[in-house]
Design an enzyme around this catalytic site. Structure first.
Site, mmCIF file in Angstrom:
data_model
loop_
_atom_site.group_PDB
_atom_site.id
_atom_site.type_symbol
_atom_site.label_atom_id
_atom_site.label_comp_id
_atom_site.label_asym_id
_atom_site.label_seq_id
_atom_site.Cartn_x
_atom_site.Cartn_y
_atom_site.Cartn_z
ATOM 1 N N LYS A 22 1.129 -1.455 -0.338
ATOM 2 C CA LYS A 22 -0.078 0.007 -0.084
ATOM 3 C C LYS A 22 0.911 1.536 -0.043
ATOM 4 O O LYS A 22 0.059 2.235 -1.067
ATOM 5 C CB LYS A 22 -1.075 0.070 1.124
ATOM 6 C CG LYS A 22 -1.316 1.453 1.476
ATOM 7 C CD LYS A 22 -2.605 1.473 2.866
ATOM 8 C CE LYS A 22 -1.755 1.374 4.249
ATOM 9 N NZ LYS A 22 -1.911 2.493 4.422
ATOM 10 N N ASN A 23 1.636 1.549 1.220
ATOM 11 C CA ASN A 23 3.208 2.673 1.093
ATOM 12 C C ASN A 23 3.974 3.147 -0.097
ATOM 13 O O ASN A 23 3.441 3.715 -0.420
ATOM 14 C CB ASN A 23 3.331 2.535 1.569
ATOM 15 C CG ASN A 23 2.226 3.137 3.420
ATOM 16 O OD1 ASN A 23 1.167 2.834 3.656
ATOM 17 N ND2 ASN A 23 2.685 2.635 5.055
ATOM 18 N N CYS A 117 -5.086 8.210 9.408
ATOM 19 C CA CYS A 117 -5.514 7.406 10.112
ATOM 20 C C CYS A 117 -5.349 9.272 10.998
ATOM 21 O O CYS A 117 -4.470 9.144 11.312
ATOM 22 C CB CYS A 117 -4.723 6.406 10.692
ATOM 23 S SG CYS A 117 -5.274 5.508 10.020
ATOM 24 N N ARG A 122 -0.117 14.674 13.481
ATOM 25 C CA ARG A 122 0.902 14.701 12.767
ATOM 26 C C ARG A 122 1.209 15.911 11.819
ATOM 27 O O ARG A 122 1.009 15.709 10.465
ATOM 28 C CB ARG A 122 0.280 13.371 11.696
ATOM 29 C CG ARG A 122 -0.054 12.759 12.357
ATOM 30 C CD ARG A 122 -1.195 11.234 11.815
ATOM 31 N NE ARG A 122 0.165 10.444 10.724
ATOM 32 C CZ ARG A 122 -0.402 9.610 9.619
ATOM 33 N NH1 ARG A 122 -1.915 8.949 10.649
ATOM 34 N NH2 ARG A 122 0.154 8.920 8.951
ATOM 35 N N ASP A 309 3.175 0.394 11.971
ATOM 36 C CA ASP A 309 2.226 -0.240 11.690
ATOM 37 C C ASP A 309 1.039 -1.427 12.243
ATOM 38 O O ASP A 309 0.945 -2.490 11.403
ATOM 39 C CB ASP A 309 1.769 -0.219 9.978
ATOM 40 C CG ASP A 309 2.055 1.223 9.292
ATOM 41 O OD1 ASP A 309 1.679 1.880 10.708
ATOM 42 O OD2 ASP A 309 2.169 1.421 8.795
ATOM 43 N N ARG A 401 -9.353 -0.067 3.921
ATOM 44 C CA ARG A 401 -8.016 0.666 2.954
ATOM 45 C C ARG A 401 -7.093 0.243 3.299
ATOM 46 O O ARG A 401 -6.586 0.842 1.971
ATOM 47 C CB ARG A 401 -8.354 1.744 4.069
ATOM 48 C CG ARG A 401 -8.634 3.052 4.044
ATOM 49 C CD ARG A 401 -8.488 4.466 5.148
ATOM 50 N NE ARG A 401 -7.257 4.406 4.463
ATOM 51 C CZ ARG A 401 -5.938 4.750 5.598
ATOM 52 N NH1 ARG A 401 -6.868 5.009 7.116
ATOM 53 N NH2 ARG A 401 -4.875 5.096 5.315
HETATM 54 C C1 UD1 Z 1 3.409 6.536 6.867
HETATM 55 C C2 UD1 Z 1 2.845 5.654 6.571
HETATM 56 C C3 UD1 Z 1 2.413 4.967 7.483
HETATM 57 C C4 UD1 Z 1 3.608 4.719 8.629
HETATM 58 C C5 UD1 Z 1 4.182 5.797 9.005
HETATM 59 C C6 UD1 Z 1 5.143 5.393 10.175
HETATM 60 C C7 UD1 Z 1 2.250 6.260 4.526
HETATM 61 C C8 UD1 Z 1 0.678 6.211 3.566
HETATM 62 N N1 UD1 Z 1 1.884 6.264 5.737
HETATM 63 O O1 UD1 Z 1 3.702 7.596 7.802
HETATM 64 O O2 UD1 Z 1 1.284 4.325 7.779
HETATM 65 O O3 UD1 Z 1 2.518 4.698 10.123
HETATM 66 O O4 UD1 Z 1 4.999 6.286 7.597
HETATM 67 O O5 UD1 Z 1 5.952 4.296 9.167
HETATM 68 O O6 UD1 Z 1 3.199 5.519 4.101
HETATM 69 N N2 UD1 Z 1 6.308 13.865 11.674
HETATM 70 C C9 UD1 Z 1 6.816 15.491 11.568
HETATM 71 N N3 UD1 Z 1 6.446 15.990 10.667
HETATM 72 C C10 UD1 Z 1 7.121 15.715 9.319
HETATM 73 C C11 UD1 Z 1 6.781 14.023 9.130
HETATM 74 C C12 UD1 Z 1 6.271 13.818 9.881
HETATM 75 O O7 UD1 Z 1 6.939 15.462 12.886
HETATM 76 O O8 UD1 Z 1 6.482 16.903 8.303
HETATM 77 C C13 UD1 Z 1 6.590 12.410 12.814
HETATM 78 C C14 UD1 Z 1 5.264 12.053 12.478
HETATM 79 O O9 UD1 Z 1 4.350 13.154 13.402
HETATM 80 C C15 UD1 Z 1 5.486 11.279 13.216
HETATM 81 C C16 UD1 Z 1 6.909 10.316 12.394
HETATM 82 O O10 UD1 Z 1 7.380 11.974 12.573
HETATM 83 O O11 UD1 Z 1 5.450 11.329 14.660
HETATM 84 C C17 UD1 Z 1 6.674 9.551 11.742
HETATM 85 O O12 UD1 Z 1 5.635 9.986 10.788
HETATM 86 P P1 UD1 Z 1 6.387 9.476 8.761
HETATM 87 O O13 UD1 Z 1 7.479 9.044 8.805
HETATM 88 O O14 UD1 Z 1 6.421 10.998 8.333
HETATM 89 O O15 UD1 Z 1 4.696 8.939 9.037
HETATM 90 P P2 UD1 Z 1 3.799 9.340 7.857
HETATM 91 O O16 UD1 Z 1 4.738 9.538 6.260
HETATM 92 O O17 UD1 Z 1 2.452 9.955 7.911
#
Ligand code: UD1
Length: 432
Positions: A22-23, A117, A122, A309, A401
């Site tokens: 998915k990701n 989610c 986030r 996850d 999803r």
């Molecule tokens: C992606 C995955 C999700 C998975 C996550 C962690 C997709 C669509 N989703 O989510 O399934 O749970 O990786 O493996 O691929 N953060 C910040 N600032 C930012 C970006 C992130 O502070 O600009 C923080 C987030 O709040 C979180 C952490 O960094 O605490 C990791 O987030 P991130 O790796 O970016 O997750 P997603 O890309 O949202």
């Protein structure tokens, strides 16, 4: 309202073919905006997140043709850079990849802030930091629309990520492939889907090195060409079925997987007492239902650490272990909502911020529960299949999803689960 009706208590036996990740798919689909030829994407999972992303691409003028259930051809030569409406992106966290892809293609993007989610706050500040380093100006309107523009075009630069972010790493890669000069992402995330996106972009003619390490170098190229690309198998889908078989007992093989991507998960399943057998492209877990699982501690971390996850699925396993286990969430502030639902099924657990403590019990019991999010929904299916009797799970749209054909795949290994559309969910709830 759609519900899963589960009659639990049986061991599971058989094999489960694993779908595309998915990701990875959610990064690769927007990436086709960066190329004006036709791209053929294979091993695309049939899940609602992918359908939503394809709908967004289509609404912007991409031409999409299904070749079979899991392969599409996409051509964005005549796509228009239209603002993506909130209604279409609100349930899709990965809609933020449109910002990087559209900035790369058109030098401008207007995308509503993403949904997905709810695990607490986030932010996307690291994505924005990356776009700004490449010369874009970014603002977020009062209505929650991200407006990004690079009037002079994007120019490569170094970006150090303050947090290891999957989304920011992939988004900056998308923006950088057609930028002038070299971009270096430091403290990059290393997840398998990051390597997959880099491989897809390189197959189109991009020049990316270091994906899978914490320093990724992207040398900008003039243009990308069409290609055929097959998405990697889904690490989390595979991990979920392995955890499930560990919970119910039996012997289940996940096929078409990359065992290396599953190591942090299979190591923990072994520690809990499951027998794990790895082959070239399959992994089997075997466990007798009569033996208690061993207690363990788990902490979620960025790859190659244990994936967040898989955290709810392990919550179910720890609920059934032979002692006290500690589950620490290292990525999100609020990812333990499912614990309340598990308690309704007899789990003994307390949550304090990012830490949950499970006092293992011998049995879970059926109860009406709700899936608070995608992976928590999968965890509740696990709990329902362990508990002897009928469990009803509401809000199953979350599970749809991310898991292709979940009911069909589970029934094929002996699970008694049905998806029902019921006009009166209340009635079913009272029946339990
Ligand atoms: C992606 C995955 C999700 C998975 C996550 C962690 C997709 C669509 N989703 O989510 O399934 O749970 O990786 O493996 O691929 N953060 C910040 N600032 C930012 C970006 C992130 O502070 O600009 C923080 C987030 O709040 C979180 C952490 O960094 O605490 C990791 O987030 P991130 O790796 O970016 O997750 P997603 O890309 O949202």
């Amino acid at each position: 309202m759609e519900q899963y009706i589960i009659n639990g208590g049986c061991e599971l036996h058989g094999s489960v073919p694993i779908s595309g990740a998915k990701n990875a798919a959610l990064g690769i689909l927007p990436a086709v905006f960066l190329c004006q030829d036709t791209c053929r994407i294979e091993n695309l999972p049939q899940i609602s997140d992918v359908h939503n992303m394809l709908d967004i691409l289509s609404s912007m003028g991409a031409h999409i043709r299904y070749l079979n259930k899991n392969a599409v051809e996409i051509n964005t030569a005549h796509a228009q850079n239209l603002p993506t409406p909130y209604e279409m992106v609100r349930r899709l966290r990965a809609s933020y990849y449109l910002i990087g892809a559209l900035l790369g293609r058109f030098g401008k993007a207007e995308v509503a802030l993403p949904g997905g989610c709810d695990f607490g706050f986030r932010p996307i500040d690291q994505h924005i930091k990356g776009f700004e380093a490449l010369g874009a100006t970014v603002q977020i309107t009062e209505g929650g629309i991200v407006q990004a523009e690079a009037k002079e075009g994007l120019v490569g630069d170094s970006v150090y990520l303050d947090v290891v972010s999957v989304g920011a790493t992939m988004n900056i890669m998308l923006a950088a492939v057609l930028a002038k000069g070299q971009t270096v992402i430091e403290n990059a995330a290393r997840e398998p889907h990051i390597v997959d996106l880099a491989n897809f972009l390189n197959t189109m003619g991009a020049d990316i090195t270091g994906a899978g390490t914490d320093v990724i170098k992207i040398r900008g190229v003039e243009r990308l060409r069409g290609c055929t690309y097959s998405i990697i198998p889904d690490q989390i889908e595979a991990g979920t079925y392995l955890a499930l078989a560990t919970a119910t007992g039996g012997e289940v093989t996940v096929t078409g997987v990359i065992p290396k991507h599953l190591e942090s998960i299979t190591a923990k399943l072994s520690e809990m007492g499951a027998e794990v057998i790895e082959e070239d492209d399959s992994v089997t877990v075997r466990r007798s239902k009569n033996e208690r699982l061993h207690r363990i501690n788990v902490k979620t971390q960025p790859y190659p650490g244990f994936p967040t996850d898989m955290q709810p699925q392990f919550g179910v396993l720890l609920s059934l272990a032979d002692g006290t286990s500690i589950l620490t969430e290292g990525i999100y502030d609020n990812r333990f909502k499912y614990v309340n639902e598990l308690r309704r099924m007899g789990a003994v657990a307390t949550v304090d911020g990012r830490i949950a403590v499970f006092e293992g019990v011998e049995h879970l019991s059926p109860a009406p529960v709700r899936a608070p999010d995608l992976r928590a929904g999968a965890a509740l299916i696990m709990a329902g299949l362990v508990a002897e009797g009928i469990t009803v799970i509401d809000e199953v749209r979350y599970v749809e999803r991310g898991y292709e054909d979940i009911v069909k795949k589970l029934r094929a290994i002996g699970a008694d689960i049905r998806l029902v559309s019921h006009p009166d969910g209340e009635m079913l709830e009272r029946a339990n």
